[in-house]
Scaffold this active site. Structure first.
Site, PDB file in Angstrom:
ATOM      1  N   GLY A  36       0.844  -1.188   0.000  1.00  0.00           N
ATOM      2  CA  GLY A  36       0.000   0.000   0.000  1.00  0.00           C
ATOM      3  C   GLY A  36       0.879   1.237   0.000  1.00  0.00           C
ATOM      4  O   GLY A  36       1.986   1.209   0.533  1.00  0.00           O
ATOM      5  N   GLN A  62       3.234   9.913   0.997  1.00  0.00           N
ATOM      6  CA  GLN A  62       4.494   9.175   1.150  1.00  0.00           C
ATOM      7  C   GLN A  62       5.461   9.406  -0.004  1.00  0.00           C
ATOM      8  O   GLN A  62       6.630   9.011   0.083  1.00  0.00           O
ATOM      9  CB  GLN A  62       4.211   7.668   1.275  1.00  0.00           C
ATOM     10  CG  GLN A  62       3.480   7.319   2.553  1.00  0.00           C
ATOM     11  CD  GLN A  62       3.319   5.825   2.671  1.00  0.00           C
ATOM     12  OE1 GLN A  62       2.408   5.243   2.108  1.00  0.00           O
ATOM     13  NE2 GLN A  62       4.228   5.193   3.393  1.00  0.00           N
ATOM     14  N   CYS A  70       5.324   0.309   7.920  1.00  0.00           N
ATOM     15  CA  CYS A  70       5.002   1.390   6.995  1.00  0.00           C
ATOM     16  C   CYS A  70       6.267   1.722   6.223  1.00  0.00           C
ATOM     17  O   CYS A  70       7.346   1.806   6.811  1.00  0.00           O
ATOM     18  CB  CYS A  70       4.527   2.611   7.794  1.00  0.00           C
ATOM     19  SG  CYS A  70       4.156   4.035   6.753  1.00  0.00           S
ATOM     20  N   LEU A  71       6.134   1.910   4.906  1.00  0.00           N
ATOM     21  CA  LEU A  71       7.308   2.230   4.082  1.00  0.00           C
ATOM     22  C   LEU A  71       7.991   3.508   4.549  1.00  0.00           C
ATOM     23  O   LEU A  71       9.183   3.688   4.328  1.00  0.00           O
ATOM     24  CB  LEU A  71       6.901   2.366   2.610  1.00  0.00           C
ATOM     25  CG  LEU A  71       6.402   1.091   1.916  1.00  0.00           C
ATOM     26  CD1 LEU A  71       5.955   1.407   0.495  1.00  0.00           C
ATOM     27  CD2 LEU A  71       7.480   0.010   1.917  1.00  0.00           C
ATOM     28  N   HIS A  90      -4.989   1.794   7.250  1.00  0.00           N
ATOM     29  CA  HIS A  90      -3.636   2.366   7.290  1.00  0.00           C
ATOM     30  C   HIS A  90      -3.490   3.481   6.248  1.00  0.00           C
ATOM     31  O   HIS A  90      -2.988   4.572   6.557  1.00  0.00           O
ATOM     32  CB  HIS A  90      -2.626   1.230   7.035  1.00  0.00           C
ATOM     33  CG  HIS A  90      -1.190   1.632   7.074  1.00  0.00           C
ATOM     34  ND1 HIS A  90      -0.301   1.182   8.026  1.00  0.00           N
ATOM     35  CD2 HIS A  90      -0.468   2.448   6.253  1.00  0.00           C
ATOM     36  CE1 HIS A  90       0.895   1.711   7.792  1.00  0.00           C
ATOM     37  NE2 HIS A  90       0.826   2.478   6.718  1.00  0.00           N
ATOM     38  N   GLU A  91      -3.975   3.217   5.018  1.00  0.00           N
ATOM     39  CA  GLU A  91      -3.805   4.218   3.948  1.00  0.00           C
ATOM     40  C   GLU A  91      -4.731   5.423   4.172  1.00  0.00           C
ATOM     41  O   GLU A  91      -4.324   6.565   3.925  1.00  0.00           O
ATOM     42  CB  GLU A  91      -4.041   3.594   2.565  1.00  0.00           C
ATOM     43  CG  GLU A  91      -3.105   2.439   2.211  1.00  0.00           C
ATOM     44  CD  GLU A  91      -1.632   2.710   2.457  1.00  0.00           C
ATOM     45  OE1 GLU A  91      -1.182   3.865   2.331  1.00  0.00           O
ATOM     46  OE2 GLU A  91      -0.910   1.752   2.804  1.00  0.00           O
ATOM     47  N   HIS A 136      -3.136   7.666   6.600  1.00  0.00           N
ATOM     48  CA  HIS A 136      -2.080   8.494   5.976  1.00  0.00           C
ATOM     49  C   HIS A 136      -2.673   9.803   5.432  1.00  0.00           C
ATOM     50  O   HIS A 136      -2.071  10.865   5.557  1.00  0.00           O
ATOM     51  CB  HIS A 136      -1.431   7.751   4.803  1.00  0.00           C
ATOM     52  CG  HIS A 136      -0.210   6.961   5.176  1.00  0.00           C
ATOM     53  ND1 HIS A 136       0.908   7.529   5.742  1.00  0.00           N
ATOM     54  CD2 HIS A 136       0.085   5.645   5.034  1.00  0.00           C
ATOM     55  CE1 HIS A 136       1.828   6.593   5.945  1.00  0.00           C
ATOM     56  NE2 HIS A 136       1.354   5.443   5.535  1.00  0.00           N
TER      57      HIS A 136
HETATM   58 NI    NI Z   1       2.217   3.558   5.704  1.00  0.00          NI
END
Ligand code: NI
Length: 169
Positions: free
Chosen positions: A45, A50, A92-93, A134-135, A138
């Site tokens: 995701g 991000q 998370c990236l 989660h997204e 963000h």
């Molecule tokens: Ni994330």
């Protein structure tokens, strides 16, 4: 084009994003780049903040290229229903190398717009439900570490500060 992933500490990750209002070729290009950037970073995701773009836009593919039908574009997503509870390690990236168990809803229904601006609803369970939450977080300037205890969050932040000092973040 593969965008570098913005890491924790950059203010773009902690402010609410702006709605997507234009569904044109530029948006299609951005979404294609987001999928490419997500796969390059080995994620399932990715939200636009991000990659430094404060737009209410995210891409998800919990199968990581296995199933083309699992590729989801979420523009202006809203969580409209949640059910149950489920705890699983989450990462998370934008906070690489860290993972912590997070309790979230087990089943989630999202309403969003697709690349053409058409509204759709989709229900996901477990990993997909988690990705939706989660997204969407963000896009509201919220990260998974905000769901942890203050103590756990502080430990992670302290470790990140050390990495920043060492030039490793
Ligand atoms: Ni994330």
């Amino acid at each position: 084009m593969i965008y570098p992933i913005v890491k924790f500490g950059n203010p773009v990750l902690e402010k609410p994003s702006e709605p997507v209002t234009v569904f044109d070729d530029e948006l299609k290009k951005l979404v294609a780049d987001m999928f490419e950037s997500m796969y390059a970073a080995h994620g399932v995701g990715l939200a636009a903040p991000q990659i430094g773009i404060s737009k209410r836009l995210a891409v998800v593919d919990i199968t990581f290229k296995e199933d083309p039908e699992a590729k989801l574009v979420l523009a202006n997503p809203e969580i409209i229903h949640t059910e149950g509870r489920h705890t699983q390690n989450e990462g998370c990236l934008s906070i690489p190398e860290f993972r912590e168990p997070v309790t979230r809803a087990r089943k989630v229904t999202i309403r969003a717009q697709d690349l053409n601006g058409n509204v759709f609803e989709r229900t996901g369970e477990e990993l997909l439900a988690r990705a939706f939450l989660h997204e969407t977080d963000h896009l509201n300037g919220k990260l998974y570490i905000h769901h942890l205890s203050a103590l756990k969050r502080d430990i992670i932040k302290r470790k990140i500060r050390k990495l920043v000092k060492a030039g490793e973040w």
